[in-house]
Design an enzyme around this catalytic site. Structure first.
Site, PDB file in Angstrom:
ATOM      1  N   TYR A  22       0.854  -1.190   0.000  1.00  0.00           N
ATOM      2  CA  TYR A  22       0.000   0.000   0.000  1.00  0.00           C
ATOM      3  C   TYR A  22       0.889   1.238   0.000  1.00  0.00           C
ATOM      4  O   TYR A  22       2.062   1.171   0.349  1.00  0.00           O
ATOM      5  CB  TYR A  22      -0.907   0.034   1.236  1.00  0.00           C
ATOM      6  N   SER A  23       0.296   2.387  -0.316  1.00  0.00           N
ATOM      7  CA  SER A  23       1.087   3.617  -0.283  1.00  0.00           C
ATOM      8  C   SER A  23       1.607   3.874   1.122  1.00  0.00           C
ATOM      9  O   SER A  23       2.737   4.314   1.298  1.00  0.00           O
ATOM     10  CB  SER A  23       0.281   4.801  -0.794  1.00  0.00           C
ATOM     11  N   GLU A  24       0.789   3.628   2.149  1.00  0.00           N
ATOM     12  CA  GLU A  24       1.230   3.696   3.548  1.00  0.00           C
ATOM     13  C   GLU A  24       0.503   2.631   4.355  1.00  0.00           C
ATOM     14  O   GLU A  24      -0.653   2.326   4.079  1.00  0.00           O
ATOM     15  CB  GLU A  24       0.924   5.058   4.196  1.00  0.00           C
ATOM     16  N   THR A  25       1.189   2.094   5.346  1.00  0.00           N
ATOM     17  CA  THR A  25       0.600   1.152   6.296  1.00  0.00           C
ATOM     18  C   THR A  25       0.891   1.668   7.691  1.00  0.00           C
ATOM     19  O   THR A  25       2.034   2.025   7.994  1.00  0.00           O
ATOM     20  CB  THR A  25       1.217  -0.258   6.144  1.00  0.00           C
ATOM     21  N   PHE A  43       4.582   3.358   7.576  1.00  0.00           N
ATOM     22  CA  PHE A  43       5.592   2.844   6.642  1.00  0.00           C
ATOM     23  C   PHE A  43       5.049   2.850   5.221  1.00  0.00           C
ATOM     24  O   PHE A  43       3.893   2.532   4.984  1.00  0.00           O
ATOM     25  CB  PHE A  43       5.968   1.395   7.001  1.00  0.00           C
TER      26      PHE A  43
END
Length: 178
Positions: A22-25, A43
């Site tokens: 994903y773009s961010e987790t 992240f």
């Protein structure tokens, strides 16, 4: 989002974020200070971020819906500082969240119109400097901002790897918003 991430190492969090792709987790951990609601680590597939807006809004929304009586506010501990998130309720139901950035606006390095344009496969004439020169700014996560001069320039904009390599990284930024 990964809840109850307190036993995961940084390397494990990075591996999970890379696997999720994903773009961010976000990873939710117990707070260091019990006056706060959680420590949140964010992240990308490549690195940990000190702060990012959308992941905070989503994490706060989910956490607020997990309890019987949603809180009015959540406070997250992050690398960039404390992030206050107001929970929006309608009829006792969580409908949104709105955050306050962890740091005041910092104006960092100015970048020439030529450098900003090179990142976007444009000419310097396509970058407007009437209101402000292209500049790296931050409220916890630095990025370069540049104003394009027209919608036509916006349509023509495309990433240029060589232009990016000549401009970034700088002041912790590695992206341009235009």
């Amino acid at each position: 989002m990964v809840l109850d991430a307190g036993k995961l190492s940084t390397a494990q969090m990075q591996a999970i974020a890379t696997e999720f792709n994903y773009s961010e987790t976000t990873f939710v951990l117990p707070p260091a200070d019990p006056a706060h609601d959680a420590q949140v680590r964010i992240f990308t597939v490549r690195q940990e971020l000190p702060f990012a807006g959308h992941p905070n809004v989503g994490t706060a929304f989910v956490l607020a819906t997990q309890v019987k009586k949603p809180p009015a506010r959540l406070t997250f501990e992050e690398i960039a500082g404390l992030v206050a998130v107001e929970i929006q309720n309608e009829g006792g139901k969580v409908v949104g969240a709105e955050l306050t950035a962890p740091q005041p606006l910092k104006r960092l390095t100015s970048v020439s119109a030529e450098q900003a344009a090179a990142c976007l496969s444009l000419s310097a004439f396509d970058i407007s400097i009437e209101r402000h020169a292209p500049q790296i700014v931050s409220v916890g996560m630095p990025f370069l901002i540049a104003e394009v001069s027209s919608r036509e320039a916006l349509r023509r904009a495309a990433p240029d790897a060589a232009g990016f390599a000549r401009t970034f990284p700088r002041d912790g930024a590695d992206a341009i918003y235009f």
